[in-house]
Design a protein around this motif. Structure first.
Motif, mmCIF file in Angstrom:
data_model
loop_
_atom_site.group_PDB
_atom_site.id
_atom_site.type_symbol
_atom_site.label_atom_id
_atom_site.label_comp_id
_atom_site.label_asym_id
_atom_site.label_seq_id
_atom_site.Cartn_x
_atom_site.Cartn_y
_atom_site.Cartn_z
ATOM 1 N N LYS A 1 0.835 -1.207 0.000
ATOM 2 C CA LYS A 1 0.000 0.000 0.000
ATOM 3 C C LYS A 1 0.869 1.257 0.000
ATOM 4 C CE LYS A 1 -4.023 2.088 0.650
ATOM 5 N NZ LYS A 1 -4.996 2.188 -0.388
ATOM 6 N N ARG A 2 1.972 1.257 0.774
ATOM 7 C CA ARG A 2 2.867 2.420 0.802
ATOM 8 C C ARG A 2 3.483 2.664 -0.569
ATOM 9 N NH1 ARG A 2 4.401 0.429 6.006
ATOM 10 N NH2 ARG A 2 6.226 -0.593 5.086
ATOM 11 N N TRP A 3 3.930 1.594 -1.251
ATOM 12 C CA TRP A 3 4.512 1.762 -2.577
ATOM 13 C C TRP A 3 3.468 2.236 -3.581
ATOM 14 C CZ3 TRP A 3 9.222 2.535 -3.926
ATOM 15 C CH2 TRP A 3 10.239 2.071 -3.115
ATOM 16 N N GLU A 4 2.246 1.734 -3.435
ATOM 17 C CA GLU A 4 1.165 2.177 -4.316
ATOM 18 C C GLU A 4 0.894 3.667 -4.109
ATOM 19 O OE1 GLU A 4 -3.581 1.364 -4.573
ATOM 20 O OE2 GLU A 4 -2.283 -0.396 -4.351
ATOM 21 N N ASN A 5 0.871 4.106 -2.864
ATOM 22 C CA ASN A 5 0.659 5.525 -2.577
ATOM 23 C C ASN A 5 1.840 6.370 -3.048
ATOM 24 O OD1 ASN A 5 -1.842 5.124 -1.462
ATOM 25 N ND2 ASN A 5 -1.082 4.980 0.632
ATOM 26 N N LEU A 6 3.051 5.829 -2.943
ATOM 27 C CA LEU A 6 4.224 6.561 -3.407
ATOM 28 C C LEU A 6 4.160 6.766 -4.920
ATOM 29 C CD1 LEU A 6 6.848 7.906 -2.617
ATOM 30 C CD2 LEU A 6 7.990 5.715 -2.909
ATOM 31 N N ARG A 7 3.673 5.765 -5.643
ATOM 32 C CA ARG A 7 3.490 5.926 -7.090
ATOM 33 C C ARG A 7 2.494 7.036 -7.387
ATOM 34 N NH1 ARG A 7 2.118 0.347 -7.702
ATOM 35 N NH2 ARG A 7 3.925 -0.626 -6.792
ATOM 36 N N LYS A 8 1.424 7.110 -6.596
ATOM 37 C CA LYS A 8 0.431 8.179 -6.775
ATOM 38 C C LYS A 8 1.050 9.545 -6.496
ATOM 39 C CE LYS A 8 -3.528 5.337 -5.511
ATOM 40 N NZ LYS A 8 -4.552 5.078 -4.485
ATOM 41 N N VAL A 9 1.877 9.623 -5.468
ATOM 42 C CA VAL A 9 2.536 10.884 -5.133
ATOM 43 C C VAL A 9 3.463 11.304 -6.272
ATOM 44 C CG1 VAL A 9 4.223 11.963 -3.583
ATOM 45 C CG2 VAL A 9 2.335 10.658 -2.640
ATOM 46 N N PHE A 10 4.230 10.361 -6.823
ATOM 47 C CA PHE A 10 5.109 10.682 -7.950
ATOM 48 C C PHE A 10 4.303 11.148 -9.161
ATOM 49 C CE2 PHE A 10 8.629 8.041 -6.083
ATOM 50 C CZ PHE A 10 9.536 9.085 -6.001
ATOM 51 N N LEU A 11 3.170 10.520 -9.421
ATOM 52 C CA LEU A 11 2.326 10.916 -10.539
ATOM 53 C C LEU A 11 1.785 12.328 -10.335
ATOM 54 C CD1 LEU A 11 0.924 10.195 -13.199
ATOM 55 C CD2 LEU A 11 -0.956 9.270 -11.846
ATOM 56 N N CYS A 12 1.281 12.610 -9.139
ATOM 57 C CA CYS A 12 0.780 13.953 -8.842
ATOM 58 C C CYS A 12 1.895 14.985 -8.939
ATOM 59 C CB CYS A 12 0.151 14.003 -7.450
ATOM 60 S SG CYS A 12 -1.395 13.120 -7.313
ATOM 61 N N ALA A 13 3.060 14.640 -8.430
ATOM 62 C CA ALA A 13 4.202 15.562 -8.493
ATOM 63 C C ALA A 13 4.581 15.839 -9.952
ATOM 64 C CB ALA A 13 5.378 14.985 -7.726
ATOM 65 N N ALA A 14 4.581 14.807 -10.769
ATOM 66 C CA ALA A 14 4.906 14.993 -12.184
ATOM 67 C C ALA A 14 3.871 15.872 -12.873
ATOM 68 C CB ALA A 14 5.004 13.640 -12.881
ATOM 69 N N LEU A 15 2.595 15.675 -12.543
ATOM 70 C CA LEU A 15 1.537 16.500 -13.139
ATOM 71 C C LEU A 15 1.667 17.959 -12.720
ATOM 72 C CD1 LEU A 15 -1.553 14.122 -12.844
ATOM 73 C CD2 LEU A 15 -0.310 14.782 -14.911
ATOM 74 N N ILE A 16 1.977 18.202 -11.451
ATOM 75 C CA ILE A 16 2.142 19.572 -10.968
ATOM 76 C C ILE A 16 3.334 20.232 -11.658
ATOM 77 C CG2 ILE A 16 2.766 20.966 -8.950
ATOM 78 C CD1 ILE A 16 1.117 18.978 -7.275
ATOM 79 N N ALA A 17 4.443 19.523 -11.731
ATOM 80 C CA ALA A 17 5.635 20.072 -12.381
ATOM 81 C C ALA A 17 5.376 20.312 -13.868
ATOM 82 C CB ALA A 17 6.818 19.137 -12.181
ATOM 83 N N ALA A 18 4.690 19.389 -14.524
ATOM 84 C CA ALA A 18 4.385 19.546 -15.943
ATOM 85 C C ALA A 18 3.445 20.723 -16.180
ATOM 86 C CB ALA A 18 3.778 18.260 -16.499
ATOM 87 N N ALA A 19 2.473 20.901 -15.308
ATOM 88 C CA ALA A 19 1.544 22.031 -15.447
ATOM 89 C C ALA A 19 2.302 23.347 -15.346
ATOM 90 C CB ALA A 19 0.453 21.961 -14.391
ATOM 91 N N GLY A 20 3.213 23.437 -14.399
ATOM 92 C CA GLY A 20 4.017 24.648 -14.282
ATOM 93 C C GLY A 20 4.854 24.897 -15.522
ATOM 94 N N ALA A 21 5.446 23.833 -16.052
ATOM 95 C CA ALA A 21 6.270 23.972 -17.252
ATOM 96 C C ALA A 21 5.426 24.362 -18.467
ATOM 97 C CB ALA A 21 7.017 22.672 -17.520
#
Length: 86
Positions: free
Chosen positions: A52-72
């Motif tokens: 479950k922790r690894w699954e949530n970490l994948r979600k966090v990485f995905l959200c982080a990538a989306l936020i960074a991409a939106a800014g770019a």
């Protein structure tokens, strides 16, 4: 009519838009750091909890990538707009 407040708000928005990529990367990095610290504090060794922790970490990485991409993308759009309308 006094437009002081609206002009101030517009100035703040222009500054945020100018630094959108930096803000996006900063927020994304903070999300990752906070979640990694939460994982390190957790002492549950159950296999299901580990998964479950690894699954949530994948979600966090995905959200982080989306936020960074939106800014770019915002920064790219602004630069493209400035290039088209000098």
């Amino acid at each position: 009519m006094n437009y002081g407040t609206l002009n101030t708000l517009n100035g703040i928005l222009k500054n945020l838009q100018a630094d959108a990529a930096t803000l996006g990367l900063t927020v994304a990095g903070l999300m990752i750091v906070v979640y990694v610290i939460m994982v390190m504090i957790t002492d549950d060794t159950n296999v299901a909890a580990h998964h479950k922790r690894w699954e949530n970490l994948r979600k966090v990485f995905l959200c982080a990538a989306l936020i960074a991409a939106a800014g770019a993308i915002i920064t790219f759009g602004q630069q493209l707009g400035q290039g088209l309308h000098p």
